[in-house]
Design a protein around this motif. Sequence first.
Motif, PDB file in Angstrom:
ATOM      1  N   THR A 195     -75.216  -7.516  -7.064  1.00  0.00           N
ATOM      2  CA  THR A 195     -73.773  -7.325  -6.968  1.00  0.00           C
ATOM      3  C   THR A 195     -73.273  -6.775  -8.295  1.00  0.00           C
ATOM      4  O   THR A 195     -73.994  -6.819  -9.301  1.00  0.00           O
ATOM      5  CB  THR A 195     -73.089  -8.667  -6.618  1.00  0.00           C
ATOM      6  N   ASN A 196     -72.082  -6.209  -8.270  1.00  0.00           N
ATOM      7  CA  ASN A 196     -71.429  -5.768  -9.497  1.00  0.00           C
ATOM      8  C   ASN A 196     -72.259  -4.756 -10.294  1.00  0.00           C
ATOM      9  O   ASN A 196     -72.316  -4.801 -11.519  1.00  0.00           O
ATOM     10  CB  ASN A 196     -71.098  -6.982 -10.389  1.00  0.00           C
ATOM     11  N   THR A 197     -72.896  -3.833  -9.593  1.00  0.00           N
ATOM     12  CA  THR A 197     -73.575  -2.739 -10.292  1.00  0.00           C
ATOM     13  C   THR A 197     -72.680  -1.508 -10.344  1.00  0.00           C
ATOM     14  O   THR A 197     -73.041  -0.492 -10.936  1.00  0.00           O
ATOM     15  CB  THR A 197     -74.879  -2.332  -9.578  1.00  0.00           C
ATOM     16  N   GLY A 198     -71.518  -1.575  -9.705  1.00  0.00           N
ATOM     17  CA  GLY A 198     -70.606  -0.449  -9.684  1.00  0.00           C
ATOM     18  C   GLY A 198     -70.677   0.386  -8.416  1.00  0.00           C
ATOM     19  O   GLY A 198     -69.922   1.340  -8.248  1.00  0.00           O
ATOM     20  N   ASN A 199     -71.579   0.024  -7.524  1.00  0.00           N
ATOM     21  CA  ASN A 199     -71.701   0.770  -6.275  1.00  0.00           C
ATOM     22  C   ASN A 199     -71.303  -0.106  -5.085  1.00  0.00           C
ATOM     23  O   ASN A 199     -72.063  -0.956  -4.635  1.00  0.00           O
ATOM     24  CB  ASN A 199     -73.154   1.247  -6.102  1.00  0.00           C
ATOM     25  N   HIS A 200     -70.100   0.133  -4.583  1.00  0.00           N
ATOM     26  CA  HIS A 200     -69.603  -0.675  -3.470  1.00  0.00           C
ATOM     27  C   HIS A 200     -70.431  -0.515  -2.207  1.00  0.00           C
ATOM     28  O   HIS A 200     -70.407  -1.362  -1.322  1.00  0.00           O
ATOM     29  CB  HIS A 200     -68.140  -0.320  -3.167  1.00  0.00           C
ATOM     30  N   GLU A 201     -71.127   0.603  -2.100  1.00  0.00           N
ATOM     31  CA  GLU A 201     -71.896   0.856  -0.872  1.00  0.00           C
ATOM     32  C   GLU A 201     -73.115  -0.058  -0.776  1.00  0.00           C
ATOM     33  O   GLU A 201     -73.642  -0.275   0.305  1.00  0.00           O
ATOM     34  CB  GLU A 201     -72.346   2.320  -0.809  1.00  0.00           C
TER      35      GLU A 201
END
Lengths: 345, 368
Positions: B152-158
């Motif tokens: 989570t929270n890697t910057g990619n909402h997909e």
Amino acid sequence: MSDTMTNTQATGGDGAEAPRGVENLPMVKALNAGLRQAMLDDPRVLMMGEDIGRLGGVFRVTEGLQPEFGTDRVLDTPLAESGIIGTAIGLAMHGFRPVCEIQFDGFIYPGFDQITSQLAKLTNRHEGQLSMPLVIRVPYGGHIGAVEHHQESPEAYFAHTPGLRAVSPSTPNDAYWMIQEAIASNDPVMFFEPKSRYWPKGEVDFSSSAVPLHASRVVRTGTDVTLVGHGAMVTVLLQAAELAAAEGTSVEVVDLRSLSPVDYGPVVESVRKTGRAVVAQEASGFASIGSEIAATITERAFYSLEAPVLRVSGFDTPFPPAKLEGLFLPDADRILEAVDRSLAY
Amino acid sequence: MQFLSTDGVFSVSEQSEQYAPYLERLTEADHRRFYRDMSVVRAFDVESANLQRQGQLALWVPSFGQEAAQVGSAHAARPQDHLFPSYREHAVGFVRGIDLLNVLRLLRGVTHGGWDPKDPTNGNFHLYTLVIGSQTLHATGYALGQKLDGRTNTGNHETDEATMVYFGDGATSQGDVSEALVFASSYQTPQVFFLQNNHWAISVPVTTQSRTPLHRRGDGFGVPNVQVDGNDVLASFAVTAKHLDDARSGQGPQLIEALTYRIGAHTTSDDPTKYRTQEELDSWVAKDPIARFEAYLRSQNAPQSFFDDVDAEAKDFASDIRCRTLALETPDMSLMFDHVYSEPHPLLEEQKAWLAQYENSMNGGESA
């Protein structure tokens, strides 16, 4: 099950550690070494509990683990037992192998619902499609002169609950090996640590291998009467056996080690030999582990019995104020009184 | 927070403005899918209640009236998200792809579970939990696992994951729900607490559970919170989409209170006429989430043929469920023994063997 577990692979940090042989350690240190080994062996093992990180636990069982493995693997939790267990369940669903510390025996009840209604039933509810590899460590039992809720023996509640396993080591060596086997188990294991045995030293053989987690064991051989117990009671039974020997009575002692399932083989074999059995425990006797053991011995060794199976237990009162604990807890003399009654039949 | 009035008229207010961009994710086809999902599950719900009345189910737990909160929030979840239901989230399960027959298997008494949450076709929809509020902690642990594993929270909402847990107004009084909010907040888990306030915990009104609006409890835990009209499927979608994305982007747990109403009974064992008034019920029937969305879709020129098709599909779905429910067989006795533990257990092996021999002897075989 990890009955072939050995300790030759211990490595960590930059290089291989020197192999350890036999060391004289208190149970707290043996448990600490076992927990550390489990964390080295499997990166999915993590620790959760109150005060277990920065402080190293109120008994220091987890001392040094947070500095070595970090705050993501040794979690100081908010002060809520149901929260600890319930959150650990979710972590186990996500593939972790959580080891929860309940600070004292009498503080486990706020987590009782999550343990009995959720943890114990989740594999069954998922019809085998989900395992719950979760260990709950519970320092338990008396002899430490503490205040209310700090000296209890709640193991029967959990041994009674289908879906849980329950074990209790009696020596530092068993503590070291059994905690690793409990963590390696894919089922939830209630791990009862006899806190009055936390500090006396005993030999820990790091170079041997584990005996099966759920095996009971004859720890002293004898011919006249069989004594059965677990945890701290095993030491009391061995003291009683020593005193009895001085009076010419040969006593065999069986350490149950596992409370669910119970390995009845060595117990029944011993009673068939001696014809007499005394089952002892710190817990209150009514509807207890001792009751179950006594009933099963009677069922399985009836024609060998020379006397009814006797029980020596804590009284059916709340654990008393510390100044009275010596009257509540069975000591060697209470064991010997029962041995005499058994021999009188 | 609302986009659709009870008459189905769309408007954006100062309050709903920040959520409006999330509606841009939705196409006309999505809108129609929402309507279809709500309608099919309602037909399923009515059919299931009938099955219970006819003795085919031990119990039924209606979702009637709560379809918008469930369908809107479920569609807001991304495929990689994990959803932990209580036991009334039939529409959530339907949206996530479980076969709703499995819910009936549970209530017919042939299983305690019903589906495998690890099977990708089940949309990360976890098993029902019947003890009130327990699942909020499981969801918190699961979300903590997502965080510890860097999912989570890697910057990619997909691809970034989050967890959503469903519970009701009654559950908010349970200690586990408070503990879940504490743990979630302390560890800043990627998680949405989705509270369906349906106003009644069996016979006890929400005013007995709380003297403050329930979403405001979040303030005390340091958890951002919002109250939404749970009978407005678009508002339920947009609010959930935003807060799930907030959760997956490192903003910690979020609390959504969806105001809705349990039009039906608590279960088929319940008699709501004993504790609530016809006037109250009528006032909520007037806010029916499906009728409201139908009015909106008609205002957007959805043709009559669309509604006819959905109606036919819903009837077919219910009919199919009825047939398959009647065909459910009693499980083998091994179900009782085989999954209590993951590893062999001598006591259960002994008891299973004994029961098999005993049953055999009672059926004229060799005696035990």
